[in-house]
Design an enzyme around this catalytic site. Sequence first.
Site, PDB file in Angstrom:
ATOM      1  N   HIS A 139       7.940   6.932  -8.459  1.00 35.47           N
ATOM      2  CA  HIS A 139       7.378   7.566  -9.043  1.00 35.47           C
ATOM      3  C   HIS A 139       6.972   8.860  -8.124  1.00 35.47           C
ATOM      4  O   HIS A 139       6.630  10.101  -8.260  1.00 35.47           O
ATOM      5  CB  HIS A 139       6.148   7.470 -10.154  1.00 35.47           C
ATOM      6  CG  HIS A 139       5.445   6.982  -8.919  1.00 35.47           C
ATOM      7  ND1 HIS A 139       4.742   5.299  -9.032  1.00 35.47           N
ATOM      8  CD2 HIS A 139       4.050   7.671  -8.418  1.00 35.47           C
ATOM      9  CE1 HIS A 139       3.693   5.903  -8.515  1.00 35.47           C
ATOM     10  NE2 HIS A 139       3.133   6.901  -7.651  1.00 35.47           N
ATOM     11  N   ASP A 169       9.591   0.411 -10.275  1.00 33.57           N
ATOM     12  CA  ASP A 169       9.245   1.827  -9.675  1.00 33.57           C
ATOM     13  C   ASP A 169       9.209   1.910  -7.651  1.00 33.57           C
ATOM     14  O   ASP A 169       8.371   1.861  -7.021  1.00 33.57           O
ATOM     15  CB  ASP A 169       7.802   2.154  -9.785  1.00 33.57           C
ATOM     16  CG  ASP A 169       7.124   2.747  -9.994  1.00 33.57           C
ATOM     17  OD1 ASP A 169       8.048   4.108  -9.195  1.00 33.57           O
ATOM     18  OD2 ASP A 169       5.926   3.442  -9.324  1.00 33.57           O
ATOM     19  N   GLY A 241      -1.636   9.721  -3.851  1.00 34.37           N
ATOM     20  CA  GLY A 241      -1.208  10.108  -1.962  1.00 34.37           C
ATOM     21  C   GLY A 241      -1.017   9.192  -1.857  1.00 34.37           C
ATOM     22  O   GLY A 241      -0.185   8.690  -0.446  1.00 34.37           O
ATOM     23  N   ASN A 242      -1.559   7.908  -1.921  1.00 36.56           N
ATOM     24  CA  ASN A 242      -1.540   6.356  -1.393  1.00 36.56           C
ATOM     25  C   ASN A 242      -0.390   5.614  -1.988  1.00 36.56           C
ATOM     26  O   ASN A 242       0.274   5.144  -1.473  1.00 36.56           O
ATOM     27  CB  ASN A 242      -2.780   5.670  -1.589  1.00 36.56           C
ATOM     28  CG  ASN A 242      -3.314   5.580  -0.847  1.00 36.56           C
ATOM     29  OD1 ASN A 242      -4.044   6.605  -1.595  1.00 36.56           O
ATOM     30  ND2 ASN A 242      -3.910   5.203   0.881  1.00 36.56           N
ATOM     31  N   SER A 243       0.228   6.524  -3.204  1.00 33.41           N
ATOM     32  CA  SER A 243       1.310   5.635  -3.579  1.00 33.41           C
ATOM     33  C   SER A 243       2.253   4.992  -3.031  1.00 33.41           C
ATOM     34  O   SER A 243       3.199   6.770  -2.128  1.00 33.41           O
ATOM     35  CB  SER A 243       1.971   6.589  -5.471  1.00 33.41           C
ATOM     36  OG  SER A 243       1.737   5.942  -6.082  1.00 33.41           O
ATOM     37  N   GLY A 299      17.491  -5.740 -25.987  1.00 35.82           N
ATOM     38  CA  GLY A 299      17.662  -5.117 -27.420  1.00 35.82           C
ATOM     39  C   GLY A 299      16.585  -5.113 -28.136  1.00 35.82           C
ATOM     40  O   GLY A 299      17.229  -5.349 -29.567  1.00 35.82           O
TER      41      GLY A 299
END
Length: 508
Positions: A139, A169, A241-243, A299
């Site tokens: 992200h 992610d 900002g730490n991501s 599915g």
Amino acid sequence: MSTFNILRRHRAVLLFSAILVAPLVAGVALNASLADTKMDSSPEASANRAPATSYAPIVAADKPAVVTITSIMKTSSAPDGQAQPSDSGLSSDERLPRFFSNRGIPAPKAPPQGATQLAEALGSGFIISSDGTIVTNNHVIDGASDIMVTLDDGTELPATLVGRDAKSDLAVLKIRAGKPLPTVAWGDSDRLRAGDPILAIGNPFGIGTTVTAGIVSARGRDLNSGPYDDFLQIDAPINHGNSGGPLVDTNGTVVGINTAIYSPNGGSVGVGFAIPSNEAEKIVAKLVKNGSIEHGLLGIEMQPITTDLANALGLPTPEGALVADVGDGSPAAHAGIETGDVITGFAGQTINEPKTLSRAVADLVPGKREVLSVWRNGKTVALSVVIGGNDASVKPVATINSAQPLHSSFPTLGLALGDLDRTVRQALNVPSQVNGAVVEGVDPDQPAATSGIELGDIIISVNGVPVKTAKDTSQAISVAAKSSKKSALLLVKRGDQQTFIAVPCGNG
């Protein structure tokens, strides 16, 4: 920004951008083992004495390998006639010139309507190979047209995207610095215990590389964001900002990747989440090798088995993954999986909860054939399924109109039901092939309300028996209430999703 339901009134926030900078106060007890040691309290000793516990050696070794990632994204200004008014009644286009005019300052020229503009988002990352291979969150770079990396020494370099995986992610970048770069090593997140000390390193709000300390608060947190949810919960303060920044242990090795916070106000309140390193390391290796990951797919929509659901289904224990819906033409549909089945085994593995099945399927290569164990009508059935490929995005949920007249009296469970006529179908966006009864009233003092039935829900079946009208549904509920089962099993359609809800009947 993402939302998950640990407590519905708070928010989960991904940590890749900063809009406001708020003052933070965070205190962490690093080590109490020296509390009883007699210390020299003279001024000279106090000035020269090093802290009883210091993480400085770890920070000195790891900080040079932590980077800031700036994602440049292209956006368009609002087209003509769509400027948003403020509380003062003025649009932003009107307020800015007035602001400058009142202060005698020439107003800057606004970009043409509809013109492409550039926006920046900040995140963090860390170098795992001296050739410039960097790990971060997906992200952080999602939607970026250009990516810049700032090293610890201030050097700015363009980065290329090696690979990314939205389900986990995670993303891998590459920079070329012309020299070997400092690195951090992967650690063993499986060895972490609740209470173990950790450090979070990153660039919150773009103010510069920052180190915060804390402990592992819990393991195995599921944030309902994907099949790989198995987060470490930490109390070390992390913010926007730490991501993508590393979570390191007392050996200085990476045991997690800081990803999200749980917050009522968008800032850190000591509840952060990190992807465990043992999970991340395997996915990163695949991204480095292939650039992407093709995840397996069944599915189906699943839900966990509660005690009430187990009683309604006749299951001996509340374990397994209850199939709430089967996608048309999906691998599950081709395999013969039906709504109401309970999947108890997959590929030789016992399935105790949906999370276990979701991860097991996602880890498989599409095209692989496996065997499912399914509980259906009181007995176990074996089904063979060929795993499919990546699924599409989730559809939005339809809006529910709760101000409808009541068409029938309250049956035993405390529900007022109506038929799915044309008006109701249009209002709730119910497809013509869906039959059942719409919930038009819920008695707050009756079992249906406490079990989670809501206004606008469509009841499709009762105890496995399909219903077509409000009368059918009322009769089926009356039959269920007279049976020996403790709960009536309702299959409910809510928006674009289906779910089973067990409503106590007062029997047994």
